[in-house]
Scaffold this active site. Structure first.
Site, PDB file in Angstrom:
ATOM      1  CD  GLU A 100       4.213   6.156  -2.676  1.00 11.31           C
ATOM      2  OE1 GLU A 100       5.331   6.106  -1.983  1.00 11.31           O
ATOM      3  OE2 GLU A 100       3.457   6.884  -2.882  1.00 11.31           O
ATOM      4  CG  HIS A 103      -0.868   7.445  -4.676  1.00 15.47           C
ATOM      5  ND1 HIS A 103      -1.346   7.907  -3.448  1.00 15.47           N
ATOM      6  CD2 HIS A 103       0.431   6.960  -4.468  1.00 15.47           C
ATOM      7  CE1 HIS A 103      -0.166   7.646  -2.476  1.00 15.47           C
ATOM      8  NE2 HIS A 103       0.473   7.187  -3.207  1.00 15.47           N
ATOM      9  CB  CYS A 140      -4.427   9.797   2.497  1.00 15.85           C
ATOM     10  SG  CYS A 140      -4.548   7.976   2.359  1.00 15.85           S
ATOM     11  CG  ASP A 185      -1.112  10.670   0.224  1.00 13.75           C
ATOM     12  OD1 ASP A 185      -2.139   9.818   0.551  1.00 13.75           O
ATOM     13  OD2 ASP A 185      -0.348  10.062  -0.744  1.00 13.75           O
ATOM     14  CB  SER A 186       0.014   6.356   2.293  1.00 11.99           C
ATOM     15  OG  SER A 186      -0.522   6.476   0.807  1.00 11.99           O
ATOM     16  CB  CYS A 217      -6.801   6.785  -4.746  1.00  8.48           C
ATOM     17  SG  CYS A 217      -5.172   6.623  -4.273  1.00  8.48           S
TER      18      CYS A 217
END
Ligand code: DGL
Length: 289
Positions: free
Chosen positions: A165, A201, A80, A17-18, A199
């Site tokens: 993040e 996240h 992701c 994932d990012s 997403c």
């Protein structure tokens, strides 16, 4: 890459994932398939990917995929949506045949699209995702291929992954953006009865998402669907299952400072995390076959 020899011995399942979002998928993979080994790679130093161009997301994802292949993975899950929307097709169709056609890279959009047909009663579905995923139209296309009767409405939430993040999961600013974006989505189509968190996240924001979602609307985080889809895949592909080691281990790689990663990741995984810092840029050239 063609000249670089990839390790042939069985290895862990790669999860990319990012940043932290893929941990929401990893957690479910470990619950459903605890016997397998996993190698998680978060490109935290370059996250978020959501507003980046197609070329950059493809380049970053190729670097990560190359790294994981070189470190023993035969099977990689792009945990992701943005990378699945922007890079997966090229990696599968252009890169894998040149790299090693026996290796596999799987995304998260198709398995999520498959599950919604059984959840929505009104046949009106909302997608919350990054700008890249929404602009790619990937969810609309995948869902309508499978369920032409479903109406899909999307809304991009460019702030959400950044807030995650930075582990700003519950403050006032986060509350503002979550409420605003859910209201925008619901105002586009009052008949939505199911919202896909498109997403990886976003499940970290679930308490706020629940708070601002109208009663009776289903919220679909992807983790459990990706996990059952992978289980199914491994049953259908015993030759790939044999190439994935099974000692129940999990290792973590990050392009950020590993102490920062460990602190945030362990709060989410609910166990201690000891990651290793890596650089992805050197793999640029390896990708340039
Ligand atoms: N977690 C990712 C996704 O599922 C990417 C978020 C981002 O880096 O913007 O799209």
């Amino acid at each position: 890459m063609a000249s670089v020899k990839l390790p042939s011995a069985p290895g862990p399942i790669g999860v990319f994932d990012s940043g932290y979002g893929g941990l929401t998928i990893l957690k479910e993979l470990r619950n459903t398939l605890p016997e397998y080994d996993y190698l998680y790679l978060g490109d935290n130093a370059r996250a978020p990917y959501g507003t980046r161009s197609f070329e950059i997301i493809y380049q970053y994802t190729r670097e990560a995929v190359s790294y994981l292949f070189l470190h023993g993975c035969h099977l990689i899950i792009l945990a992701c949506n943005t990378a699945s929307a922007k890079a997966l097709r090229n990696i599968q169709q252009k890169d894998l045949p040149l790299l090693d056609s026996s290796r596999r890279v799987l995304g998260v959009i198709r398995p999520t699209a498959e599950c919604v047909g059984n959840i929505s009663k009104t046949r009106h579905i909302g997608i919350l995702a990054t700008t890249g995923t929404i602009n790619s139209n990937s969810y609309n296309l995948e869902i309508n291929k499978l369920y032409p009767d479903i109406h899909v409405e999307g809304h991009a939430c460019p702030m959400w992954a950044t807030l995650v993040e930075n582990f700003e999961l519950e403050n006032e600013g986060t509350n503002y953006f979550v409420r605003k974006d859910i209201n925008i989505l619901m105002s586009k189509d009052k008949n939505i009865d199911t919202i896909i968190l498109g997403c990886t996240h976003y499940p970290l924001l679930l308490p706020l998402i629940r708070k601002h979602t109208p009663q009776g609307v289903n919220i679909v985080p992807q983790g459990q669907y990706i996990a059952s889809s992978l289980k199914n895949y491994l049953l259908r592909h015993p030759e790939m299952a044999e190439k994935c080691t099974k000692n129940g281990s999990c290792n973590y790689l990050t392009t950020e400072n590993s102490l920062i990663f460990d602190r945030s990741a362990c709060r989410f995984m609910e166990h201690s995390v000891l990651s290793q810092h890596i650089e992805l840029t050197e793999y640029n050239t390896i990708c340039d076959y």
